[in-house]
Scaffold this motif. Structure first.
Motif, PDB file in Angstrom:
ATOM      1  N   ARG A 345       0.878  -1.415   0.089  1.00 52.72           N
ATOM      2  CA  ARG A 345      -0.256  -0.081  -0.158  1.00 52.72           C
ATOM      3  C   ARG A 345       0.899   1.291  -0.015  1.00 52.72           C
ATOM      4  N   ALA A 346       1.919   1.200   0.977  1.00 47.46           N
ATOM      5  CA  ALA A 346       2.904   2.316   0.847  1.00 47.46           C
ATOM      6  C   ALA A 346       3.610   2.727  -0.326  1.00 47.46           C
ATOM      7  N   ALA A 347       3.883   1.429  -1.270  1.00 47.77           N
ATOM      8  CA  ALA A 347       4.678   1.767  -2.527  1.00 47.77           C
ATOM      9  C   ALA A 347       3.947   2.344  -3.466  1.00 47.77           C
ATOM     10  N   GLY A 348       2.520   1.816  -3.436  1.00 46.42           N
ATOM     11  CA  GLY A 348       1.668   2.492  -4.786  1.00 46.42           C
ATOM     12  C   GLY A 348       2.554   2.069  -5.815  1.00 46.42           C
ATOM     13  N   THR A 349       2.902   3.237  -6.802  1.00 46.42           N
ATOM     14  CA  THR A 349       3.429   2.933  -8.177  1.00 46.42           C
ATOM     15  C   THR A 349       4.803   3.241  -8.140  1.00 46.42           C
ATOM     16  N   THR A 350       5.278   3.638  -6.827  1.00 47.01           N
ATOM     17  CA  THR A 350       6.679   3.943  -6.780  1.00 47.01           C
ATOM     18  C   THR A 350       7.733   2.954  -7.479  1.00 47.01           C
ATOM     19  N   ALA A 351       7.136   1.686  -6.819  1.00 48.15           N
ATOM     20  CA  ALA A 351       8.421   0.446  -7.264  1.00 48.15           C
ATOM     21  C   ALA A 351       7.328  -0.761  -7.275  1.00 48.15           C
ATOM     22  N   SER A 352       8.047  -1.995  -7.888  1.00 51.17           N
ATOM     23  CA  SER A 352       7.417  -3.140  -7.832  1.00 51.17           C
ATOM     24  C   SER A 352       7.185  -3.500  -6.315  1.00 51.17           C
ATOM     25  N   PRO A 353       5.897  -4.270  -6.082  1.00 47.77           N
ATOM     26  CA  PRO A 353       5.839  -4.978  -4.902  1.00 47.77           C
ATOM     27  C   PRO A 353       7.003  -5.812  -4.347  1.00 47.77           C
ATOM     28  N   VAL A 356      10.098  -3.941  -3.368  1.00 48.65           N
ATOM     29  CA  VAL A 356      10.066  -3.061  -2.087  1.00 48.65           C
ATOM     30  C   VAL A 356      10.097  -4.163  -0.968  1.00 48.65           C
ATOM     31  N   LEU A 357       9.439  -5.280  -1.014  1.00 48.91           N
ATOM     32  CA  LEU A 357       9.245  -6.310  -0.015  1.00 48.91           C
ATOM     33  C   LEU A 357      10.650  -6.716   0.160  1.00 48.91           C
ATOM     34  N   SER A 358      11.515  -6.916  -0.839  1.00 52.53           N
ATOM     35  CA  SER A 358      12.850  -7.596  -0.820  1.00 52.53           C
ATOM     36  C   SER A 358      13.975  -6.369  -0.254  1.00 52.53           C
ATOM     37  N   GLU A 359      13.661  -5.277  -0.493  1.00 47.84           N
ATOM     38  CA  GLU A 359      14.513  -4.111  -0.066  1.00 47.84           C
ATOM     39  C   GLU A 359      14.133  -4.002   1.277  1.00 47.84           C
ATOM     40  N   TRP A 360      13.017  -3.989   1.838  1.00 50.69           N
ATOM     41  CA  TRP A 360      12.652  -3.966   3.278  1.00 50.69           C
ATOM     42  C   TRP A 360      13.342  -5.139   3.880  1.00 50.69           C
ATOM     43  N   GLN A 361      13.057  -6.241   3.622  1.00 49.78           N
ATOM     44  CA  GLN A 361      13.609  -7.426   4.395  1.00 49.78           C
ATOM     45  C   GLN A 361      14.873  -7.652   4.514  1.00 49.78           C
ATOM     46  N   HIS A 362      15.796  -7.246   3.302  1.00 55.25           N
ATOM     47  CA  HIS A 362      17.070  -7.577   3.430  1.00 55.25           C
ATOM     48  C   HIS A 362      17.950  -6.394   3.760  1.00 55.25           C
ATOM     49  N   VAL A 363      17.460  -5.104   3.453  1.00 53.32           N
ATOM     50  CA  VAL A 363      18.108  -3.929   3.799  1.00 53.32           C
ATOM     51  C   VAL A 363      17.437  -3.126   5.017  1.00 53.32           C
ATOM     52  N   VAL A 364      16.414  -2.472   4.640  1.00 55.04           N
ATOM     53  CA  VAL A 364      15.924  -1.501   5.511  1.00 55.04           C
ATOM     54  C   VAL A 364      15.593  -2.203   7.083  1.00 55.04           C
ATOM     55  N   ASP A 365      14.808  -3.161   6.943  1.00 49.02           N
ATOM     56  CA  ASP A 365      14.607  -3.758   8.387  1.00 49.02           C
ATOM     57  C   ASP A 365      15.689  -4.428   8.886  1.00 49.02           C
ATOM     58  N   ALA A 366      16.388  -5.169   7.985  1.00 50.28           N
ATOM     59  CA  ALA A 366      17.393  -5.966   8.606  1.00 50.28           C
ATOM     60  C   ALA A 366      18.529  -5.268   9.340  1.00 50.28           C
ATOM     61  N   TRP A 367      18.914  -3.998   8.513  1.00 53.71           N
ATOM     62  CA  TRP A 367      19.928  -3.137   9.148  1.00 53.71           C
ATOM     63  C   TRP A 367      19.403  -2.115   9.996  1.00 53.71           C
ATOM     64  N   GLN A 368      18.057  -1.963   9.992  1.00 56.51           N
ATOM     65  CA  GLN A 368      17.487  -1.062  10.998  1.00 56.51           C
ATOM     66  C   GLN A 368      17.713   0.203  10.576  1.00 56.51           C
ATOM     67  N   ILE A 369      17.423   0.654   9.319  1.00 54.49           N
ATOM     68  CA  ILE A 369      17.862   2.141   8.675  1.00 54.49           C
ATOM     69  C   ILE A 369      16.802   2.761   9.261  1.00 54.49           C
ATOM     70  N   ASP A 370      17.246   4.042   9.682  1.00 59.42           N
ATOM     71  CA  ASP A 370      16.020   5.018  10.431  1.00 59.42           C
ATOM     72  C   ASP A 370      16.174   6.420   9.711  1.00 59.42           C
ATOM     73  N   SER A 371      16.873   6.624   8.584  1.00 60.71           N
ATOM     74  CA  SER A 371      16.985   8.078   7.949  1.00 60.71           C
ATOM     75  C   SER A 371      17.663   7.532   6.674  1.00 60.71           C
ATOM     76  N   LEU A 372      17.230   8.515   5.755  1.00 62.92           N
ATOM     77  CA  LEU A 372      17.718   8.760   4.410  1.00 62.92           C
ATOM     78  C   LEU A 372      19.163   8.387   4.396  1.00 62.92           C
TER      79      LEU A 372
END
Length: 691
Positions: A345-353, A356-372
């Motif tokens: 829902r948050a991704a919309g048309t920004t990128a393929s689902p 986005v799922l893969s990037e969250w799982q392997h990068v953003v959430d895995a490394w606990q990224i909290d800023s740009l």
């Protein structure tokens, strides 16, 4: 006088009925307390080639074979009268002249009297040229150096590939293993020459003999004689159990080589050596943690003070408890489906689902990224998509929305829980554990390693990992060293497989590369692995339909039961919960009793086990069925459709192969792999030898 037991005694004891075992144990206790007691009836075994073999009467028909010298009393074997005497008449116990280890040696001429599987040695005939002598290039000195008894040298010289497996069971274990490895790799590993003052403390002797100091130790050794791992260790295992390390260490090896045995023994040794120790023995699943806890109790003994010093629990349970202690509240973890919906829902048309799922799982959430800014600098190891600054700027608001949505709902993720606990304990000088040992460590991810590094103290022996990269089924590869856990120079690969037959191991090994190398350059060589016993060739069969497959599996299970395998020693595995209905139909069709593996860790209680391949990790059975290996099931079509790039596709194929490998190597003696035509593409590799 030293009192010892041999693995041949515990093996023989396990084969006796319960009432006879009880009588034998009482006699064993009497022998330990006072071997000169008038109530004990010793008789020399006159026909034995070893003058130190005596029999001790247990009852009218049961006899314990002991090896008695002025310095020691060894329990060597037990059986009914005639079989006990026959065993002793065909053996002698002696110190090998070259290696210095005490061995139980089969007398060559006596073996000829009972077996026609071995050639006569008086006039060795040259075999046909089509069956070459596999040890022809080894000298007598070579053969002696690995522990072959002198009267078996001629048999080793004339062994072919076909006859060697008939010869191997008659040789001491270290000699058979060395020749097996030479046959597999062409390399003869000669042990370092050592002549200890007491030949019973030689590393190779300790794999088959154990000193027993008191009655409690003897009771622990005899209460579960079928758990041979609890009493006897291979020298390579003992090295990893007893060695002190200056930093994190790891034991590796293919399935069945005893990595978990090392983890258990090391946990017991560390806890026994420090009365104030707080040791964590952890892994991923509740069933596997429950299995570790049961084995630890067998190893330590019921009266041991070691067990209370060791916490055995799944990693997430430990993290949840420490989270509550640190923050004073219970974490509420978002369900996978709900998280996926938030991301889409948050991704919309920004990128393929999928991306986005893969990037969250392997990068953003895995490394606990909290800023740009943090997102711009995070390592992207294993990610083919090299995101530029503008792409990251466009994606970051998607992940911020998801974080905000989770926060509003009071929800979190497991990586976030692990990070919170790690952050709390990084600043603490007092750590919750003095030592941490992790089983199935190949599936640790970035959050888990950060967590473990934070809750363990600095210094030696704090962190120890047991795992096999060939069984990695969850995580993408990444650098442990980048997170401060460097096992280089403190890693050992075990190569002797005790659990899986030669036939099953060689078939399963075809699913994996011969060498596995991690991101930090630590290499696991799989080509030198050898199995110490043989069994039936695995059956790989494709059916025309599901009902035909179910009928074939039911027949396999009935045949296994008819051969003496009890139902609790049989496991049936499928790729995912979607295939479980097919496995359940098997139970009805075969009139069988079963239980389904779960996080609750049910007791087998005379039932066969049903589960997914993920749930099979760490378990073992005498007979295993891997069913529903269909096209688009293995590899799972939904995983392939959800990949974000080529690297992730490669990783999906690799981990799906690992899953099949894990399931197949749960089998000790019998393996059946089935599917419906045309079947999984992996089955061709499983059935075909490498060129």
């Amino acid at each position: 006088m030293d009192f010892l037991i041999a693995d041949t005694f515990t093996d023989a004891l396990a084969r006796l009925p319960a009432q006879e075992q009880k009588a034998v144990k009482m006699s064993a206790f009497d022998l330990q307390l006072d071997p000169s007691s008038p109530g004990l009836s010793f008789h020399r075994i006159d026909r034995s080639k070893d003058p130190n073999f005596w029999s001790v009467r247990v009852n009218l028909d049961i006899r314990i074979v002991v090896h008695k010298t002025e310095a020691s009393l060894l329990l060597a074997y037990v059986d009914h009268h005639d079989r006990a005497y026959a065993w002793a008449e065909r053996r002698r116990i002696e110190t090998h002249p070259r290696t210095g280890a005490v061995q139980i040696v089969e007398v060559r001429e006596r073996v000829e009297e009972i077996s026609h599987a071995l050639p006569a040695v008086e006039e060795p005939a040259s075999p046909p040229t089509s069956t070459p002598l596999i040890f022809a290039g080894l000298t007598t000195d070579d053969l002696l150096s690995v522990g072959i008894p002198e009267d078996w040298i001629a048999d080793a010289r004339t062994a072919t590939e076909d006859s060697f497996f008939a010869l191997a069971p008659h040789l001491p274990a270290e000699a058979a293993e060395a020749l097996l490895e030479f046959a597999a790799t062409g390399i003869l590993k000669k042990p370092t020459a050592t002549q200890p003052a007491d030949p019973f403390i030689h590393p190779d002797a300790q794999r088959r003999f154990r000193f027993v100091e008191n009655q409690a130790e003897l009771a622990a050794a005899l209460d579960a004689p079928w758990d041979k791992w609890a009493v006897f260790l291979h020298p390579s295992q003992r090295t990893m159990v007893e060695r002190s390390f200056s930093g994190p260490a790891r034991v590796a090896g293919s399935a069945g080589t005893g990595k978990t045995v090392v983890a258990l023994h090391r946990a017991a040794r560390l806890a026994a050596g420090e009365t104030d120790s707080r040791l964590l023995l952890t892994t991923f699943s509740r069933p596997l943690a429950a299995s570790l806890e049961r084995k630890l109790r067998v190893l330590a003994g019921p009266e041991s003070g070691v067990v209370p010093r060791i916490t055995v629990a799944p990693l997430r349970e430990v993290a949840s408890e420490l989270f509550q202690l640190a923050l004073g509240r219970k974490p509420h973890v978002v369900a996978d489906d709900a998280l996926r919906a938030l991301l889409v829902r948050a991704a919309g048309t920004t990128a393929s689902p999928a991306f986005v799922l893969s990037e969250w799982q392997h990068v953003v959430d895995a490394w606990q990224i909290d800023s740009l800014e943090a997102y711009a600098g995070v390592p992207r190891l294993g990610r083919r998509n090299r995101l530029g600054a503008r792409q990251r700027e466009r994606l970051w608001p998607v992940f911020e929305k998801v974080r905000a949505s989770l926060s509003e709902r009071g929800l979190t993720t497991w990586p976030a829980i692990l990070a919170k606990v790690a952050g709390h304990h990084t600043a603490q000088t007092e750590k919750p554990f003095s030592h941490i040992i992790v089983d199935e460590a190949q599936d640790l991810g970035v959050p888990e390693l950060r967590f473990l590094a934070a809750v363990a103290p600095s210094g030696g022996d704090a962190l120890f990992f047991a795992g096999d990269s060939g069984q990695r089924i969850f995580q993408q590869p990444f650098s442990w060293r980048s997170l401060g856990i460097d096992v280089r120079g403190r890693s050992l690969t075990l190569s002797v497989n005790y659990r899986t037959s030669h036939q099953i191991r060689t078939a399963a090994d075809r699913l994996l590369p011969t060498t596995v190398r991690d991101v930090d350059g630590v290499e696991e060589e799989r080509r030198g692995t050898v199995s110490v016993f043989e069994g039936p060739i695995p059956a790989i069969e494709l059916a025309d339909g599901e009902e035909q497959e179910v009928a074939r599996v039911a027949t396999f299970i009935r045949e296994a039961i008819a051969a003496g395998i009890v139902m609790s020693e049989i496991g049936v595995f499928v790729r995912s919960p979607a295939e479980m209905p097919r496995a359940r139909r098997l139970i009805a069709a075969g009139d069988l009793r079963a239980y389904e593996l779960s996080e609750q860790g049910e007791d087998a209680a005379g039932r066969l086990a049903l589960g997914t391949m993920h749930q099979a990790k760490g378990l073992e059975f005498k007979a295993v069925v891997v069913m529903a290996c269909d096209d688009e099931v293995l590899p799972l079509a939904s995983r392939i459709q959800g990949v974000a790039d080529e690297v992730e596709l490669e990783d999906v194929y690799e981990t799906e192969r690992h899953l099949l490998y894990v399931a197949c190597t749960r089998a000790r003696d019998r393996l059946l792999v089935t599917g419906v035509q045309p079947g999984s593409e992996f089955l061709k590799d499983l059935a075909t030898s490498r060129s």
